[in-house]
Design a protein around this motif. Structure first.
Motif, PDB file in Angstrom:
ATOM      1  N   VAL A  56       0.687  -1.535   0.262  1.00  0.00           N
ATOM      2  CA  VAL A  56      -0.041  -0.429  -0.089  1.00  0.00           C
ATOM      3  C   VAL A  56       0.521   0.932   0.058  1.00  0.00           C
ATOM      4  CG1 VAL A  56      -2.122  -1.176   1.060  1.00  0.00           C
ATOM      5  CG2 VAL A  56      -0.508  -0.192   1.882  1.00  0.00           C
ATOM      6  N   PRO A  57       0.534   2.636  -0.416  1.00  0.00           N
ATOM      7  CA  PRO A  57       1.233   3.385   0.028  1.00  0.00           C
ATOM      8  C   PRO A  57       1.669   4.283   1.298  1.00  0.00           C
ATOM      9  CG  PRO A  57      -0.884   3.911  -2.149  1.00  0.00           C
ATOM     10  CD  PRO A  57      -1.241   2.343  -1.405  1.00  0.00           C
ATOM     11  N   TRP A  58       2.453   4.932   0.875  1.00  0.00           N
ATOM     12  CA  TRP A  58       2.847   4.965   2.305  1.00  0.00           C
ATOM     13  C   TRP A  58       2.485   5.813   3.006  1.00  0.00           C
ATOM     14  CZ3 TRP A  58       7.047   3.640   5.638  1.00  0.00           C
ATOM     15  CH2 TRP A  58       7.651   2.053   5.069  1.00  0.00           C
ATOM     16  N   ASP A  59       1.181   6.540   2.201  1.00  0.00           N
ATOM     17  CA  ASP A  59       0.249   7.517   3.006  1.00  0.00           C
ATOM     18  C   ASP A  59      -0.916   6.912   3.019  1.00  0.00           C
ATOM     19  OD1 ASP A  59      -0.038   7.609  -0.031  1.00  0.00           O
ATOM     20  OD2 ASP A  59      -0.160   9.316  -0.164  1.00  0.00           O
ATOM     21  N   THR A  60      -0.983   6.081   2.953  1.00  0.00           N
ATOM     22  CA  THR A  60      -2.565   4.849   3.845  1.00  0.00           C
ATOM     23  C   THR A  60      -2.581   5.679   5.230  1.00  0.00           C
ATOM     24  OG1 THR A  60      -2.174   3.467   1.480  1.00  0.00           O
ATOM     25  CG2 THR A  60      -3.838   3.256   3.481  1.00  0.00           C
ATOM     26  N   ARG A  61      -3.749   5.989   5.128  1.00  0.00           N
ATOM     27  CA  ARG A  61      -4.176   5.760   6.231  1.00  0.00           C
ATOM     28  C   ARG A  61      -5.747   5.019   6.893  1.00  0.00           C
ATOM     29  NH1 ARG A  61      -2.538  10.337   9.164  1.00  0.00           N
ATOM     30  NH2 ARG A  61      -0.974  12.077   8.223  1.00  0.00           N
ATOM     31  N   MET A  62      -5.131   5.060   7.856  1.00  0.00           N
ATOM     32  CA  MET A  62      -6.248   3.430   8.861  1.00  0.00           C
ATOM     33  C   MET A  62      -8.306   4.573   8.500  1.00  0.00           C
ATOM     34  SD  MET A  62      -6.313   0.510  10.252  1.00  0.00           S
ATOM     35  CE  MET A  62      -6.845   0.501  11.348  1.00  0.00           C
ATOM     36  N   PRO A  63      -9.086   4.170   8.617  1.00  0.00           N
ATOM     37  CA  PRO A  63      -9.962   5.007   8.021  1.00  0.00           C
ATOM     38  C   PRO A  63     -11.006   4.744   9.371  1.00  0.00           C
ATOM     39  CG  PRO A  63     -10.433   2.608   7.512  1.00  0.00           C
ATOM     40  CD  PRO A  63      -8.985   2.698   7.568  1.00  0.00           C
ATOM     41  N   TYR A  64     -11.432   6.267   9.802  1.00  0.00           N
ATOM     42  CA  TYR A  64     -11.335   7.042  11.266  1.00  0.00           C
ATOM     43  C   TYR A  64     -11.837   7.416  11.236  1.00  0.00           C
ATOM     44  CZ  TYR A  64     -10.844   8.547  16.205  1.00  0.00           C
ATOM     45  OH  TYR A  64     -11.339   8.594  17.419  1.00  0.00           O
ATOM     46  N   SER A  65     -13.660   7.843  11.348  1.00  0.00           N
ATOM     47  CA  SER A  65     -14.438   9.441  11.642  1.00  0.00           C
ATOM     48  C   SER A  65     -14.918   9.431  13.040  1.00  0.00           C
ATOM     49  CB  SER A  65     -14.931   9.435  10.711  1.00  0.00           C
ATOM     50  OG  SER A  65     -16.524   8.161  11.044  1.00  0.00           O
ATOM     51  N   GLY A  66     -13.761   9.314  14.184  1.00  0.00           N
ATOM     52  CA  GLY A  66     -14.053   9.675  15.430  1.00  0.00           C
ATOM     53  C   GLY A  66     -14.358  10.991  15.818  1.00  0.00           C
ATOM     54  N   ARG A  67     -14.597  11.247  17.221  1.00  0.00           N
ATOM     55  CA  ARG A  67     -14.210  12.408  18.162  1.00  0.00           C
ATOM     56  C   ARG A  67     -13.140  13.508  18.212  1.00  0.00           C
ATOM     57  NH1 ARG A  67     -15.303  11.697  24.137  1.00  0.00           N
ATOM     58  NH2 ARG A  67     -13.572  12.596  24.458  1.00  0.00           N
ATOM     59  N   PHE A  68     -11.876  13.091  17.504  1.00  0.00           N
ATOM     60  CA  PHE A  68     -10.286  13.888  17.557  1.00  0.00           C
ATOM     61  C   PHE A  68     -10.105  14.017  16.737  1.00  0.00           C
ATOM     62  CE2 PHE A  68     -10.922  10.302  21.769  1.00  0.00           C
ATOM     63  CZ  PHE A  68     -10.935  11.524  22.849  1.00  0.00           C
ATOM     64  N   GLY A  69     -10.487  13.935  15.594  1.00  0.00           N
ATOM     65  CA  GLY A  69      -9.921  13.467  14.244  1.00  0.00           C
ATOM     66  C   GLY A  69     -10.966  12.876  13.055  1.00  0.00           C
ATOM     67  N   ARG A  70     -10.857  13.635  11.933  1.00  0.00           N
ATOM     68  CA  ARG A  70     -11.337  12.475  10.471  1.00  0.00           C
ATOM     69  C   ARG A  70     -10.331  11.845   9.954  1.00  0.00           C
ATOM     70  NH1 ARG A  70     -15.652  12.744  13.629  1.00  0.00           N
ATOM     71  NH2 ARG A  70     -17.217  14.228  12.908  1.00  0.00           N
ATOM     72  N   ASN A  71      -9.381  12.452   9.627  1.00  0.00           N
ATOM     73  CA  ASN A  71      -7.997  11.846   8.887  1.00  0.00           C
ATOM     74  C   ASN A  71      -7.116  10.623   8.796  1.00  0.00           C
ATOM     75  OD1 ASN A  71      -6.662  12.073  11.174  1.00  0.00           O
ATOM     76  ND2 ASN A  71      -5.034  14.075   9.998  1.00  0.00           N
ATOM     77  N   GLY A  72      -7.676   9.997  10.091  1.00  0.00           N
ATOM     78  CA  GLY A  72      -7.118   8.233  10.597  1.00  0.00           C
ATOM     79  C   GLY A  72      -5.734   8.308  10.713  1.00  0.00           C
ATOM     80  N   ALA A 130      -7.663  -3.838   7.353  1.00  0.00           N
ATOM     81  CA  ALA A 130      -8.310  -2.384   6.709  1.00  0.00           C
ATOM     82  C   ALA A 130      -7.341  -1.515   6.342  1.00  0.00           C
ATOM     83  CB  ALA A 130      -9.007  -2.028   8.110  1.00  0.00           C
ATOM     84  N   ILE A 131      -6.396  -2.296   5.930  1.00  0.00           N
ATOM     85  CA  ILE A 131      -5.860  -0.838   6.028  1.00  0.00           C
ATOM     86  C   ILE A 131      -5.320  -1.219   4.085  1.00  0.00           C
ATOM     87  CG2 ILE A 131      -2.408  -0.234   5.585  1.00  0.00           C
ATOM     88  CD1 ILE A 131      -2.936  -0.344   8.889  1.00  0.00           C
ATOM     89  N   LEU A 132      -5.324  -2.905   4.150  1.00  0.00           N
ATOM     90  CA  LEU A 132      -4.814  -3.005   2.769  1.00  0.00           C
ATOM     91  C   LEU A 132      -6.671  -2.707   1.922  1.00  0.00           C
ATOM     92  CD1 LEU A 132      -3.403  -6.413   2.897  1.00  0.00           C
ATOM     93  CD2 LEU A 132      -2.858  -5.003   1.606  1.00  0.00           C
ATOM     94  N   ILE A 133      -7.477  -2.598   2.301  1.00  0.00           N
ATOM     95  CA  ILE A 133      -8.703  -2.645   1.675  1.00  0.00           C
ATOM     96  C   ILE A 133      -8.632  -0.836   1.634  1.00  0.00           C
ATOM     97  CG2 ILE A 133     -10.825  -2.094   2.552  1.00  0.00           C
ATOM     98  CD1 ILE A 133     -11.488  -4.383   3.391  1.00  0.00           C
ATOM     99  N   GLU A 134      -7.594  -0.314   2.859  1.00  0.00           N
ATOM    100  CA  GLU A 134      -8.338   1.424   2.541  1.00  0.00           C
ATOM    101  C   GLU A 134      -7.005   2.039   1.072  1.00  0.00           C
ATOM    102  OE1 GLU A 134      -9.737   4.965   3.240  1.00  0.00           O
ATOM    103  OE2 GLU A 134      -9.969   3.376   3.685  1.00  0.00           O
TER     104      GLU A 134
END
Length: 140
Positions: A56-72, A130-134
């Motif tokens: 996966v690309p190095w800038d891949t982020r885990m999906p996250y949309s919680g209260r502490f941020g939206r960028n993962g 999850a990271i491979l999917i993202e």
């Protein structure tokens, strides 16, 4: 006389107060078993992390949309916690008195320790998936 390899050096050290030779022998066996399980799990988790980081690309982020941020969480950071727990668990079994266990402690180590190690491998698997999917390597 045939030796099982577990009691090497046991004759040189005095028996700690309250422990029998059998307790110490079985404690060494339990400690070695958990050490081996930790090393196998650590290698498996490292292999998963390497596979993910290669595919996966190095800038891949885990999906996250919680209260502490939206960028993962960045992928390399998400793969570290299981490795830290397994390494710490493995190192704790390397202490000089790690084999000082009675029956209850040995049973607890096999149950709790085995559960912790398997949970680390399971969560590493889920994070990797999850990271491979993202990252686009796997499809949903």
């Amino acid at each position: 006389m045939v030796s099982d390899g577990l009691s090497s050096g046991a004759k040189d050290e005095p028996t700690p107060e309250g422990f029998t030779e059998e307790d110490l022998r079985l404690g060494r066996k339990a400690s070695k078993t958990m050490d081996r399980l930790c090393v196998i799990a650590l290698v498996a988790c490292l292999a998963m992390a390497a596979f993910v980081l290669i595919n996966v690309p190095w800038d891949t982020r885990m999906p996250y949309s919680g209260r502490f941020g939206r960028n993962g969480i960045p992928a390399p950071v998400a793969l570290i916690p299981a490795l830290i727990v397994l390494f710490g668990f493995w190192r704790s079994g390397k202490k000089s008195d790690s084999h000082h266990m009675r029956k209850g402690s040995r049973v607890g180590m096999y149950i709790a320790g085995g559960t912790i190690v398997l949970a680390c491998v399971f969560f590493q698997w889920r994070f990797a998936e999850a990271i491979l999917i993202e990252g686009g390597f796997l499809s949903v």
